[in-house]
Scaffold this motif. Structure first.
Motif: not given
Length: 239
Positions: A154-156, A169-170, A180-189, A191-193
């Motif tokens: 799932v991406v924004q 995309i993020a 059903t709730f999604f938020h931005w995925k992060q790696f080491d603080g 955002d993954l874009t």
């Protein structure tokens, strides 16, 4: 403008049950539709909003007459997908010769589309701010078997094609314990874009209608989270 609909929803979070009204559901009325609009409808084996239609007429308070749109593939891998009858949701589309009456409950969302100057085709691509499902590990050599066994992420959408020849995309991830709730995925603080070129947009599965829920932070869910339409989630993520 779409008329607001109100539905009481109940979401389960570990140890908490809460409800709220949302201006979003499939109880459409004749006031929500207008001739010439393009809408996405649920169809196919997976029953996802992967089919586009043009509104031709309002038949009753529960039925709409539409004409299906069909993809106009240009690149080789797009042509191959159409030959194998794999859904294509991004690119150019033309009005087919197939018109039917559909129940309003089959409609998912009003599509942002751009008509060509001579109105021979429509351009439909992800729009900034929308939430979409993207096939994992897609490449231009995919065949029917790859599609049938695929998973989605799932991406924004962070930018439009109108800004350049690719979109940013993020990656989103499920809020722990909230299906059903999604938020931005992060790696080491961070955002993954990443970017998706126009030629790779066949790798989008479908748009997922989504909305914000004000005050959700009091339940331990990040305020920036999106609530995704449950029946539009990729099959392996549905509740």
């Amino acid at each position: 403008m779409l008329k607001k609909k109100f539905l009481v929803m109940t979401i389960l979070v570990p140890g908490i049950t809460y409800s709220w009204h949302k201006s979003f559901c499939h109880s459409w009325s004749s006031n929500d539709f207008a001739t010439g609009q393009v809408w996405a409808v649920y169809n196919g084996k997976a029953f996802l909003p992967r089919q586009y239609t043009r509104i031709d007429d309002i038949i009753t308070e529960s039925q709409v007459c539409v004409t299906f749109l069909e993809p106009l593939p240009i690149l080789d891998h797009e042509i191959d997908w159409k030959k194998e009858n794999i859904p294509i949701v991004c690119g150019k589309f033309k009005v087919s010769g197939i018109s039917v009456n559909l129940e309003m409950s089959q409609f998912s969302y009003l599509v942002y589309s751009v008509k060509s100057n001579d109105e021979q085709f429509y351009r439909i691509y992800p729009v900034k701010g929308e939430i979409w499902a993207l096939y994992k590990n897609w490449n231009s050599k995919w065949k029917r078997s790859d599609y049938e066994n695929c998973q989605c992420q799932v991406v924004q959408i962070l930018s439009d094609l109108r800004e350049r020849e690719e979109i940013t995309i993020a990656r989103l991830e499920e809020v722990k314990g909230c299906l059903t709730f999604f938020h931005w995925k992060q790696f080491d603080g961070f955002d993954l874009t990443h970017t998706v070129s126009e030629s790779a947009m066949i790798g989008f599965s479908h748009r997922i209608p989504a909305f914000r829920v004000p005050g959700i932070g009091r339940y331990g869910i990040p305020e920036s989270s999106w609530h995704l339409e449950p029946i539009a989630l990729p099959p392996k993520q549905r509740i």
